[in-house]
Design a protein around this motif. Structure first.
Motif, PDB file in Angstrom:
ATOM      1  N   HIS A 174     -53.445 -22.435  29.337  1.00 14.58           N
ATOM      2  CA  HIS A 174     -52.243 -21.745  28.872  1.00 14.58           C
ATOM      3  C   HIS A 174     -52.395 -21.426  27.388  1.00 14.58           C
ATOM      4  CE1 HIS A 174     -51.499 -26.113  28.233  1.00 14.58           C
ATOM      5  NE2 HIS A 174     -51.056 -25.691  27.068  1.00 14.58           N
ATOM      6  N   PRO A 175     -51.552 -20.540  26.867  1.00 13.54           N
ATOM      7  CA  PRO A 175     -51.682 -20.156  25.454  1.00 13.54           C
ATOM      8  C   PRO A 175     -51.493 -21.345  24.520  1.00 13.54           C
ATOM      9  CG  PRO A 175     -50.292 -18.594  26.634  1.00 13.54           C
ATOM     10  CD  PRO A 175     -50.526 -19.738  27.562  1.00 13.54           C
ATOM     11  N   LYS A 176     -52.371 -21.445  23.549  1.00  8.43           N
ATOM     12  CA  LYS A 176     -52.270 -22.449  22.493  1.00  8.43           C
ATOM     13  C   LYS A 176     -52.189 -21.688  21.171  1.00  8.43           C
ATOM     14  CE  LYS A 176     -55.096 -25.871  22.912  1.00  8.43           C
ATOM     15  NZ  LYS A 176     -56.360 -26.654  22.862  1.00  8.43           N
ATOM     16  N   PHE A 177     -51.064 -21.810  20.473  1.00 12.72           N
ATOM     17  CA  PHE A 177     -50.926 -21.027  19.241  1.00 12.72           C
ATOM     18  C   PHE A 177     -50.592 -21.919  18.056  1.00 12.72           C
ATOM     19  CE2 PHE A 177     -46.802 -20.966  21.326  1.00 12.72           C
ATOM     20  CZ  PHE A 177     -45.865 -21.080  20.307  1.00 12.72           C
ATOM     21  N   ALA A 178     -51.220 -21.606  16.918  1.00 11.18           N
ATOM     22  CA  ALA A 178     -51.058 -22.366  15.679  1.00 11.18           C
ATOM     23  C   ALA A 178     -50.158 -21.596  14.725  1.00 11.18           C
ATOM     24  CB  ALA A 178     -52.415 -22.616  15.033  1.00 11.18           C
ATOM     25  N   VAL A 179     -49.188 -22.295  14.148  1.00  8.91           N
ATOM     26  CA  VAL A 179     -48.293 -21.708  13.154  1.00  8.91           C
ATOM     27  C   VAL A 179     -48.882 -22.015  11.781  1.00  8.91           C
ATOM     28  CG1 VAL A 179     -45.940 -21.666  12.252  1.00  8.91           C
ATOM     29  CG2 VAL A 179     -46.333 -22.038  14.699  1.00  8.91           C
ATOM     30  N   VAL A 180     -49.296 -20.975  11.055  1.00  6.27           N
ATOM     31  CA  VAL A 180     -50.047 -21.164   9.812  1.00  6.27           C
ATOM     32  C   VAL A 180     -49.410 -20.371   8.684  1.00  6.27           C
ATOM     33  CG1 VAL A 180     -52.186 -21.545  11.086  1.00  6.27           C
ATOM     34  CG2 VAL A 180     -51.646 -19.244  10.300  1.00  6.27           C
ATOM     35  N   ASP A 256     -59.169 -24.029  17.000  1.00  9.18           N
ATOM     36  CA  ASP A 256     -58.862 -24.605  18.313  1.00  9.18           C
ATOM     37  C   ASP A 256     -57.849 -23.767  19.082  1.00  9.18           C
ATOM     38  OD1 ASP A 256     -59.113 -26.569  20.300  1.00  9.18           O
ATOM     39  OD2 ASP A 256     -57.377 -27.664  19.561  1.00  9.18           O
ATOM     40  N   ALA A 257     -57.092 -22.934  18.374  1.00 10.02           N
ATOM     41  CA  ALA A 257     -56.022 -22.153  19.003  1.00 10.02           C
ATOM     42  C   ALA A 257     -56.571 -20.877  19.642  1.00 10.02           C
ATOM     43  CB  ALA A 257     -54.952 -21.804  17.972  1.00 10.02           C
ATOM     44  N   ASN A 258     -55.759 -20.284  20.518  1.00  8.31           N
ATOM     45  CA  ASN A 258     -56.049 -18.943  21.046  1.00  8.31           C
ATOM     46  C   ASN A 258     -55.394 -17.873  20.178  1.00  8.31           C
ATOM     47  OD1 ASN A 258     -55.200 -20.636  23.922  1.00  8.31           O
ATOM     48  ND2 ASN A 258     -57.300 -19.996  23.593  1.00  8.31           N
ATOM     49  N   VAL A 259     -54.198 -18.201  19.654  1.00 14.32           N
ATOM     50  CA  VAL A 259     -53.409 -17.249  18.866  1.00 14.32           C
ATOM     51  C   VAL A 259     -52.931 -17.964  17.608  1.00 14.32           C
ATOM     52  CG1 VAL A 259     -51.411 -15.706  18.844  1.00 14.32           C
ATOM     53  CG2 VAL A 259     -52.617 -16.153  21.003  1.00 14.32           C
ATOM     54  N   ALA A 260     -52.946 -17.267  16.481  1.00 11.31           N
ATOM     55  CA  ALA A 260     -52.370 -17.782  15.240  1.00 11.31           C
ATOM     56  C   ALA A 260     -51.110 -16.988  14.927  1.00 11.31           C
ATOM     57  CB  ALA A 260     -53.363 -17.667  14.087  1.00 11.31           C
ATOM     58  N   VAL A 261     -50.041 -17.704  14.574  1.00 14.55           N
ATOM     59  CA  VAL A 261     -48.814 -17.064  14.117  1.00 14.55           C
ATOM     60  C   VAL A 261     -48.759 -17.267  12.606  1.00 14.55           C
ATOM     61  CG1 VAL A 261     -46.302 -17.017  14.236  1.00 14.55           C
ATOM     62  CG2 VAL A 261     -47.644 -17.474  16.310  1.00 14.55           C
ATOM     63  N   LEU A 262     -49.020 -16.202  11.860  1.00 14.43           N
ATOM     64  CA  LEU A 262     -49.032 -16.262  10.400  1.00 14.43           C
ATOM     65  C   LEU A 262     -47.609 -16.050   9.893  1.00 14.43           C
ATOM     66  CD1 LEU A 262     -50.464 -16.309   7.635  1.00 14.43           C
ATOM     67  CD2 LEU A 262     -50.844 -13.846   7.901  1.00 14.43           C
ATOM     68  N   VAL A 263     -47.090 -17.039   9.163  1.00 12.91           N
ATOM     69  CA  VAL A 263     -45.715 -16.984   8.650  1.00 12.91           C
ATOM     70  C   VAL A 263     -45.749 -16.576   7.175  1.00 12.91           C
ATOM     71  CG1 VAL A 263     -43.556 -18.242   8.354  1.00 12.91           C
ATOM     72  CG2 VAL A 263     -45.060 -18.800  10.279  1.00 12.91           C
ATOM     73  N   LEU A 264     -45.003 -15.525   6.847  1.00  9.99           N
ATOM     74  CA  LEU A 264     -44.837 -15.071   5.467  1.00  9.99           C
ATOM     75  C   LEU A 264     -43.397 -15.286   5.037  1.00  9.99           C
ATOM     76  CD1 LEU A 264     -46.715 -11.635   5.719  1.00  9.99           C
ATOM     77  CD2 LEU A 264     -47.684 -13.858   5.118  1.00  9.99           C
ATOM     78  N   ASP A 265     -43.166 -15.338   3.742  1.00  9.91           N
ATOM     79  CA  ASP A 265     -41.827 -15.521   3.184  1.00  9.91           C
ATOM     80  C   ASP A 265     -41.312 -14.175   2.683  1.00  9.91           C
ATOM     81  OD1 ASP A 265     -39.549 -16.163   1.705  1.00  9.91           O
ATOM     82  OD2 ASP A 265     -40.381 -18.052   0.998  1.00  9.91           O
ATOM     83  N   ALA A 266     -40.214 -13.684   3.274  1.00  4.65           N
ATOM     84  CA  ALA A 266     -39.681 -12.365   2.916  1.00  4.65           C
ATOM     85  C   ALA A 266     -39.151 -12.322   1.496  1.00  4.65           C
ATOM     86  CB  ALA A 266     -38.576 -11.968   3.901  1.00  4.65           C
ATOM     87  N   LEU A 282     -58.970 -13.951  11.041  1.00  4.99           N
ATOM     88  CA  LEU A 282     -59.794 -12.831  11.517  1.00  4.99           C
ATOM     89  C   LEU A 282     -61.263 -13.230  11.628  1.00  4.99           C
ATOM     90  CD1 LEU A 282     -59.490  -9.847  12.306  1.00  4.99           C
ATOM     91  CD2 LEU A 282     -59.974  -9.253   9.930  1.00  4.99           C
ATOM     92  N   GLU A 283     -61.725 -14.014  10.655  1.00  5.67           N
ATOM     93  CA  GLU A 283     -63.121 -14.464  10.653  1.00  5.67           C
ATOM     94  C   GLU A 283     -63.424 -15.341  11.872  1.00  5.67           C
ATOM     95  OE1 GLU A 283     -65.783 -17.505   7.959  1.00  5.67           O
ATOM     96  OE2 GLU A 283     -64.287 -16.275   6.942  1.00  5.67           O
ATOM     97  N   THR A 284     -62.467 -16.177  12.264  1.00  3.21           N
ATOM     98  CA  THR A 284     -62.664 -17.032  13.438  1.00  3.21           C
ATOM     99  C   THR A 284     -62.455 -16.267  14.736  1.00  3.21           C
ATOM    100  OG1 THR A 284     -60.353 -17.773  13.322  1.00  3.21           O
ATOM    101  CG2 THR A 284     -62.003 -19.142  12.237  1.00  3.21           C
ATOM    102  N   GLY A 285     -61.952 -15.029  14.640  1.00  2.98           N
ATOM    103  CA  GLY A 285     -61.791 -14.193  15.825  1.00  2.98           C
ATOM    104  C   GLY A 285     -60.549 -14.499  16.638  1.00  2.98           C
ATOM    105  N   ARG A 286     -59.577 -15.174  16.047  1.00  4.87           N
ATOM    106  CA  ARG A 286     -58.385 -15.528  16.808  1.00  4.87           C
ATOM    107  C   ARG A 286     -57.387 -14.372  16.847  1.00  4.87           C
ATOM    108  NH1 ARG A 286     -61.516 -17.823  18.461  1.00  4.87           N
ATOM    109  NH2 ARG A 286     -62.019 -20.041  18.407  1.00  4.87           N
ATOM    110  N   ALA A 287     -56.677 -14.287  17.968  1.00  4.48           N
ATOM    111  CA  ALA A 287     -55.595 -13.317  18.084  1.00  4.48           C
ATOM    112  C   ALA A 287     -54.501 -13.680  17.076  1.00  4.48           C
ATOM    113  CB  ALA A 287     -55.036 -13.313  19.506  1.00  4.48           C
ATOM    114  N   LEU A 288     -53.671 -12.710  16.725  1.00  3.50           N
ATOM    115  CA  LEU A 288     -52.745 -12.927  15.612  1.00  3.50           C
ATOM    116  C   LEU A 288     -51.401 -12.260  15.853  1.00  3.50           C
ATOM    117  CD1 LEU A 288     -52.442 -14.004  12.638  1.00  3.50           C
ATOM    118  CD2 LEU A 288     -53.167 -11.752  11.894  1.00  3.50           C
ATOM    119  N   VAL A 289     -50.347 -12.978  15.473  1.00  2.00           N
ATOM    120  CA  VAL A 289     -48.990 -12.437  15.398  1.00  2.00           C
ATOM    121  C   VAL A 289     -48.464 -12.808  14.016  1.00  2.00           C
ATOM    122  CG1 VAL A 289     -46.646 -12.539  16.332  1.00  2.00           C
ATOM    123  CG2 VAL A 289     -48.613 -12.704  17.879  1.00  2.00           C
ATOM    124  N   VAL A 290     -47.806 -11.870  13.338  1.00  2.00           N
ATOM    125  CA  VAL A 290     -47.299 -12.117  11.987  1.00  2.00           C
ATOM    126  C   VAL A 290     -45.777 -12.198  12.034  1.00  2.00           C
ATOM    127  CG1 VAL A 290     -47.233 -11.320   9.592  1.00  2.00           C
ATOM    128  CG2 VAL A 290     -49.255 -10.867  11.013  1.00  2.00           C
TER     129      VAL A 290
END
Length: 461
Positions: A174-180, A256-266, A282-290
């Protein structure tokens, strides 16, 4: 179901060391400093054929009523409520303390079975060192050394003795996503908003989260694992040993994740560090959501500025979906899952070789690779070489002459035609063997003078 075993004790008694011993990992940060672990940390253990879940907790300070130690105590109490059994860890070298007695009284109020583990007893008389801890009134203490593994198997066998053997659960992909992201942008608040509970400590101070916390959960009938990570600052500002370990754990969590969720401060500019974290993803090749957080408190000027900053500094993330959210109010958080699911599906896609080759031929019809001198590279066919990220291997001749611009053109073509939203894609070139050259080499070998062939054969012998 696997029984859940929770490790409880005051700070610096060796809970994380025992956690790593039970899970046979180095997942929990370990150092000779009190208060290192802050959030609940889950792992899988096994003794013989018996699997179980083990939970590491922060140092238990049940008498504090404010600050970070209060939040840690609340996390520990929540873990005890979830437990099937509790291992109360005490320090055999220090002996029984008033704080141990307070914790024991609190554990007696729960209806969970408790086993007292007297840690750090290596080189000591076990009967003597455990004698004082009978005063806690929680049964027979077990002497162990988490650092050396002494008595640990006996301990976990005692804990699991009252539970039926759990059946082996099939592996669930199943999807494993890291909040970074940087410190204090709201990562832990977002994790809590996603889970619908205060699962990790969200405190108004940078650096609250030190370890990478893996949490499994279910949403709309689908399983996920979310990873809350420590904030990543610029290397020049990371001077604390614990923070250096935290940064390493964050990098490993991204890998280790499949997807990274990159959190920015508005409310802040997009910094160079934001771009570096995105670049590592991007270097690790992980999918990304911002996720651009704190949208509810950003002024119109701040909103316009961050959109311009994103277009200027994060233009290389054009494959990712961007969401403007409020983790504190829960606004827009649910919309992240559609993008996470889409990015995961794109990262794990399996594409048949005929389809890849047809798209390659279409790309060649639209634009041939440029000449290199008098030689034009020949791209013949393509196949998939891997997933997460998708890798397309292109076979042909003179591929060392393909310029970077054409490389990017192929990547964009594959991503666009296969609708791979949310994941990077990598194209690799592999030179094809020419069967006519191999045949010609064999013919040349046959024409070698018999005397020389005899000498060659003698040399081989």
């Amino acid at each position: 179901m696997k029984p859940t075993v929770v490790l409880v004790g005051r700070p610096n008694v060796g809970k994380s060391t025992l956690f790593n011993r039970l899970t046979k990992t180095r997942d929990a940060l370990v150092a000779d400093l009190p208060g290192l672990t802050r959030d609940r940390h889950y792992g899988h253990g096994r003794v013989g054929s018996r699997p179980y879940l083990v939970v590491d907790t922060g140092g238990f300070e049940p008498v504090v009523d404010e600050g970070i130690m209060f939040e840690m105590a609340r996390q520990t109490l929540q873990a005890i409520d979830e437990a099937d059994a509790v291992v109360f860890i005490v320090d055999g070298r220090v002996g029984i303390t008033p704080q141990d007695k307070i914790i024991a009284n609190r554990l007696r109020q729960s209806d969970r079975p408790v086993c007292v583990a007297v840690n750090k007893v290596e080189g000591m008389n076990e009967n003597v060192v455990t004698a004082d801890f009978h005063e806690l009134g929680l049964g027979e203490p077990v002497a162990i050394s988490a650092a050396h593994g002494e008595g640990v198997r006996h301990l976990i066998n005692d804990v699991l003795a009252h539970f039926p053997e759990a059946e082996e659960e099939p592996e669930d992909k199943h999807p494993k996503f890291a909040v970074v992201g940087r410190p204090n942008v709201g990562k832990s608040t977002l994790v809590n908003a996603i889970l619908g509970e205060e699962r990790v400590i969200a405190f108004d101070a940078p650096g609250t989260t030190r370890d990478s916390i893996y949490i499994g959960f279910e949403r709309n009938g689908h399983n996920y694992t979310i990873i809350d990570t420590a904030g990543v600052r610029r290397r020049s500002k990371v001077d604390d040993a614990i923070e250096k370990f935290s940064v390493i754990k964050t990098m490993k969590a991204i890998e280790d994740a499949n997807v990274a969720v990159l959190v920015l401060d508005a409310t802040q500019d997009v910094s160079d560090q934001d771009a570096r974290v995105a670049g590592f993803v991007l270097e690790t090749g992980r999918a990304l959501v911002v996720a651009i957080n704190k949208w509810e408190v950003a002024t119109e000027e701040q909103r316009d500025r961050i959109k311009r900053e994103i277009a200027r500094k994060l233009a290389f993330l054009d494959f990712a979906k961007f969401h403007y959210i409020s983790a504190l109010q829960g606004k827009g958080v649910g919309d992240l899952f559609a993008s996470i699911d889409q990015a995961y599906a794109a990262a794990m896609i399996k594409i048949p070789t005929p389809k890849l080759t047809r798209v390659l031929q279409l790309a060649l019809e639209r634009q041939q690779p440029p000449l290199s001198g008098r030689i034009r590279p020949k791209l013949r066919y393509a196949h998939q070489g891997g997933s997460n990220p998708p890798v397309v291997v292109v076979h042909g001749n003179a591929l060392e002459n393909v310029p970077a611009s054409y490389w990017r053109y192929l990547e964009h073509t594959f991503m666009k035609l296969f609708k791979l939203q949310g994941t990077p894609l990598r194209v690799q070139f592999k030179k094809s063997e020419n069967p006519f050259e191999a045949k010609a080499e064999k013919e040349r070998a046959k024409r070698v003078h018999p005397g020389r062939r005899k000498q060659a054969n003698a040399a081989k012998g």
